[in-house]
Design a protein around this motif. Structure first.
Motif, mmCIF file in Angstrom:
data_model
loop_
_atom_site.group_PDB
_atom_site.id
_atom_site.type_symbol
_atom_site.label_atom_id
_atom_site.label_comp_id
_atom_site.label_asym_id
_atom_site.label_seq_id
_atom_site.Cartn_x
_atom_site.Cartn_y
_atom_site.Cartn_z
ATOM 1 N N UNK A 139 0.832 -1.200 0.000
ATOM 2 C CA UNK A 139 0.000 0.000 0.000
ATOM 3 C C UNK A 139 0.868 1.253 0.000
ATOM 4 N N UNK A 140 1.951 1.247 0.792
ATOM 5 C CA UNK A 140 2.839 2.412 0.849
ATOM 6 C C UNK A 140 3.473 2.668 -0.513
ATOM 7 N N UNK A 141 3.908 1.617 -1.186
ATOM 8 C CA UNK A 141 4.503 1.778 -2.513
ATOM 9 C C UNK A 141 3.479 2.361 -3.481
ATOM 10 N N UNK A 142 2.274 1.815 -3.486
ATOM 11 C CA UNK A 142 1.224 2.349 -4.369
ATOM 12 C C UNK A 142 0.931 3.811 -4.050
ATOM 13 N N UNK A 143 0.852 4.136 -2.774
ATOM 14 C CA UNK A 143 0.512 5.506 -2.394
ATOM 15 C C UNK A 143 1.586 6.485 -2.853
ATOM 16 N N UNK A 144 2.846 6.204 -2.538
ATOM 17 C CA UNK A 144 3.901 7.172 -2.827
ATOM 18 C C UNK A 144 4.316 7.215 -4.295
ATOM 19 N N UNK A 203 -0.462 11.524 -8.717
ATOM 20 C CA UNK A 203 -1.672 11.816 -9.483
ATOM 21 C C UNK A 203 -2.495 12.902 -8.798
ATOM 22 N N UNK A 204 -2.569 12.868 -7.468
ATOM 23 C CA UNK A 204 -3.299 13.894 -6.738
ATOM 24 C C UNK A 204 -2.646 15.254 -6.923
ATOM 25 N N UNK A 205 -1.315 15.306 -6.937
ATOM 26 C CA UNK A 205 -0.610 16.568 -7.157
ATOM 27 C C UNK A 205 -0.928 17.135 -8.539
ATOM 28 N N UNK A 206 -0.918 16.265 -9.557
ATOM 29 C CA UNK A 206 -1.227 16.716 -10.918
ATOM 30 C C UNK A 206 -2.648 17.260 -11.001
ATOM 31 N N UNK A 207 -3.593 16.592 -10.350
ATOM 32 C CA UNK A 207 -4.988 17.043 -10.365
ATOM 33 C C UNK A 207 -5.126 18.412 -9.709
ATOM 34 N N UNK A 208 -4.422 18.644 -8.598
ATOM 35 C CA UNK A 208 -4.476 19.934 -7.917
ATOM 36 C C UNK A 208 -3.899 21.040 -8.786
ATOM 37 N N UNK A 209 -2.771 20.767 -9.457
ATOM 38 C CA UNK A 209 -2.167 21.751 -10.344
ATOM 39 C C UNK A 209 -3.093 22.080 -11.512
ATOM 40 N N UNK A 210 -3.729 21.067 -12.072
ATOM 41 C CA UNK A 210 -4.661 21.270 -13.177
ATOM 42 C C UNK A 210 -5.856 22.099 -12.733
ATOM 43 N N UNK A 211 -6.369 21.834 -11.542
ATOM 44 C CA UNK A 211 -7.501 22.598 -11.009
ATOM 45 C C UNK A 211 -7.107 24.055 -10.798
ATOM 46 N N UNK A 212 -5.905 24.293 -10.271
ATOM 47 C CA UNK A 212 -5.433 25.668 -10.069
ATOM 48 C C UNK A 212 -5.310 26.405 -11.399
ATOM 49 N N UNK A 213 -4.804 25.714 -12.424
ATOM 50 C CA UNK A 213 -4.650 26.371 -13.726
ATOM 51 C C UNK A 213 -6.007 26.705 -14.332
ATOM 52 N N UNK A 214 -7.009 25.846 -14.129
ATOM 53 C CA UNK A 214 -8.352 26.145 -14.649
ATOM 54 C C UNK A 214 -8.980 27.314 -13.903
#
Length: 106
Positions: free
Chosen positions: A28-33, A39-50
């Motif tokens: 689980x730790x490997x999958x999370x990190x 993926x969560x970081x990319x989604x946040x950056x995309x939301x900020x740009x929109x």
């Protein structure tokens, strides 16, 4: 890869529930990190740009249509793709134009 081998060897001799639990936590730790967190970081950056988009910005839709934002709604953008031709797109399918982003970083 080496970490997984070490964890597998450490868990194998125990044969009990503790080794299995340790492996599940490690996986689980490997999958999370390595998968979920980036993926969560990319989604946040995309939301900020929109959220930062404004009238007149160049955009590209997920379908590959290039245009400029002419109006912004709660869940949509009105994009002018040619003189007098305006199309309404959901915010989730509109991205900042790569050319526009490159100009802002210079």
């Amino acid at each position: 890869m080496i970490l997984m081998n070490v964890l597998l060897q450490a868990a194998a001799p125990s044969g009990g529930m503790g080794g299995t639990l340790l492996m599940m936590v490690a996986i689980f730790a490997v999958f999370y990190f390595f998968m979920i967190r980036p993926q969560q970081k990319k989604q946040k950056e995309l939301q900020k740009s929109r959220e930062a988009m404004k009238n007149g910005d160049k955009v590209v839709t997920s379908g590959g249509i290039h245009g400029r934002i002419r109006e912004i709604g709660d869940t949509w953008f009105l994009v002018e793709v040619a003189d007098g031709v305006k199309l309404k797109f959901e915010k989730g399918s509109v991205y900042a134009s790569p050319a526009d982003v490159a100009q802002q970083t210079k």
